[in-house]
Design a protein around this motif. Structure first.
Motif, short mmCIF file in Angstrom:
data_model
loop_
_atom_site.label_atom_id
_atom_site.label_comp_id
_atom_site.label_asym_id
_atom_site.label_seq_id
_atom_site.Cartn_x
_atom_site.Cartn_y
_atom_site.Cartn_z
N ASP A 129 9.94 -2.80 19.62
CA ASP A 129 9.21 -4.05 20.20
C ASP A 129 9.97 -4.78 21.05
O ASP A 129 10.26 -5.82 20.54
N LYS B 241 4.13 6.94 16.60
CA LYS B 241 3.20 6.27 15.75
C LYS B 241 3.14 4.68 15.66
O LYS B 241 3.96 4.16 16.28
N GLY B 242 2.35 4.19 14.72
CA GLY B 242 2.49 2.84 14.52
C GLY B 242 1.69 2.33 15.90
O GLY B 242 0.89 2.77 16.23
N GLN B 243 1.87 0.93 15.81
CA GLN B 243 1.20 0.11 16.83
C GLN B 243 1.65 -0.05 18.17
O GLN B 243 2.88 0.11 18.28
N GLU C 113 3.31 -5.75 21.07
CA GLU C 113 2.92 -6.92 21.82
C GLU C 113 3.78 -7.21 23.01
O GLU C 113 3.20 -7.76 23.98
N CYS D 75 -1.79 3.85 16.42
CA CYS D 75 -2.95 3.39 15.58
C CYS D 75 -3.17 1.81 15.93
O CYS D 75 -2.08 1.22 16.34
N GLY D 76 -4.37 1.19 15.64
CA GLY D 76 -4.40 -0.08 15.84
C GLY D 76 -5.08 -0.66 17.23
O GLY D 76 -5.22 0.40 18.28
N PRO D 77 -4.97 -1.98 17.43
CA PRO D 77 -5.45 -2.52 18.72
C PRO D 77 -4.67 -2.28 19.76
O PRO D 77 -3.34 -2.47 19.59
N CYS E 242 -5.97 6.36 15.90
CA CYS E 242 -7.01 5.37 15.78
C CYS E 242 -6.64 3.98 16.71
O CYS E 242 -6.76 3.01 16.02
N LEU E 243 -6.60 4.31 17.91
CA LEU E 243 -6.46 3.15 18.64
C LEU E 243 -7.54 2.73 19.06
O LEU E 243 -8.81 3.44 19.11
N CYS E 244 -7.94 1.27 19.38
CA CYS E 244 -9.06 0.79 19.67
C CYS E 244 -8.99 -0.53 20.68
O CYS E 244 -7.73 -1.08 20.89
N CYS F 185 -12.77 -2.56 18.67
CA CYS F 185 -12.13 -2.37 17.33
C CYS F 185 -13.02 -2.96 16.30
O CYS F 185 -14.07 -3.65 16.46
#
Length: 365
Positions: A289, A308-310, A313, A332-334, A354-356, A363
């Motif tokens: 990040d 992996k992970g988000q 931002e 994964c995540g938003p 599991c991205l959204c 999401c």
């Protein structure tokens, strides 16, 4: 009057002989020509007469010594001879070792003829004035001469698009003047020399589409002028050296389609690199990040890894991201909102766990 005429004639012929190429250079060129067959353009039809310094296609001489200095034969050119023929060049045969008798040769360019085969003559490494060796786009095989490192004046080696095998000679790292190294699309194997960083003047190192193995030598990161490093489509393994991201002028780093593992060094994402392709490796862990104003990517391809992970931002703090590909990972995540995500397509994020969020499904569904 008659005697004066003959004296003038003799003086003219002596002057012509002094100003023309040495017979030994002419003989070497003719032996070189005899090993090649160029059926369509007739470029060797100009290779006649005693003076190979004048009007011999692709041959130029030193104006003072009249020794042959450059051979420039390109199979793809805008020269009128190609315009008239309405085709690119095609040549078969091999590069005769007689070329090495041209001891003052500064550049040897036999490029894009598609059919020139055989090996690079071993004796090329005796041409101590050679600055440019460009044999791209032929069918040359065998290996790179082991003592090529003797050619201390070399600034360009271009052997791309051939069938050259064997390993990169360790002596290559003696070429302290080398600026451009292009060995793409051959059959080279073995490892990169650990002291690759000795090539202090190197600005482009293009080695893609070979069978090079081993790790990326740490010494590469000490080449201050290196702007373009392409090691893609090889068998290179191990971690990515973190100091690559601290190199002053490195703008393009293509190391896709290898066997690299470990995490992505944070330094790569906040550096001078604008074209970064790490796809199709075995990279793992979370995406650092660390994006910021220095993060300017025309291309950022991290697809086909084990990340992996988000999605961080801090992506939104990057000054520019053109093409982004995070597909085929385990994110994964938003997906963060705003730039650069508002102009990207769903394919940039496909095949994750599991991205959204835009441009994927909302999401919470």
């Amino acid at each position: 009057m008659t005697s004066l005429f003959y004296i003038t004639l003799i003086l003219l012929s002596v002057t012509a002989a002094v100003n023309s190429c040495p017979p030994s250079d002419r003989a070497a060129l003719l032996a070189f020509k005899n090993a090649l067959h160029e059926p369509y353009l007739g470029i060797f039809n100009t290779w006649n007469g005693l003076d190979c310094c004048h009007n011999w296609y692709g041959v130029s001489c030193d104006p003072k010594s009249h020794r042959v200095a450059d051979i420039t034969l390109r199979g793809e050119s805008e020269d009128p001879i190609f315009e008239r023929a309405k085709r690119t060049g095609y040549m078969t045969g091999y590069i005769s070792p007689s070329i090495c008798k041209l001891t003052r040769l500064s550049s040897l360019i036999i490029a894009d003829w598609k059919g020139v085969s055989g090996e690079i003559p071993r004796c090329v490494s005796s041409l101590r004035f050679l600055r440019v060796l460009d044999l791209i786009g032929n069918r040359l095989s065998g290996d790179i001469p082991t003592d090529i490192g003797r050619l201390h004046r070399l600034t360009v080696i271009n052997l791309a698009d051939n069938l050259i095998s064997g390993s990169i000679p360790s002596s290559l790292t003696n070429l302290s003047s080398l600026m451009h190294l292009d060995l793409r699309n051959n059959r080279l194997s073995g490892t990169l020399p650990q002291n690759f960083g000795r090539l202090r003047m190197l600005s482009r190192a293009l080695l893609s589409q070979n069978q090079i193995s081993g790790t990326i030598p740490a010494s590469v990161t000490t080449i201050y002028r290196l702007a373009d490093l392409d090691l893609s489509m090889n068998q290179i393994s191990g971690p990515i050296p973190a100091p690559l991201g601290k190199m002053a002028v490195l703008a393009t780093l293509n190391i896709d389609f290898n066997k690299l593992n470990g995490p992505i060094p944070p330094t790569l994402l906040n550096s001078s690199i604008s074209n970064l392709n790490l796809s199709s490796n075995s990279l793992e862990g979370v995406l650092p990040d660390v994006f910021g104003p220095r993060s300017y990517f025309t291309v950022l391809d991290l697809s086909h890894n084990n990340l992996k992970g988000q999605i961080p931002e801090s992506f939104s703090k990057a000054s520019f991201i053109g093409h982004l590909d995070l597909s085929h990972n385990h994110f994964c995540g938003p997906i963060p909102v705003g730039s650069p995500f508002d102009h990207l397509e769903a394919s940039s994020f496909a095949f994750n766990d599991c991205l959204c969020g835009k441009p994927l499904s909302p999401c919470g569904h």
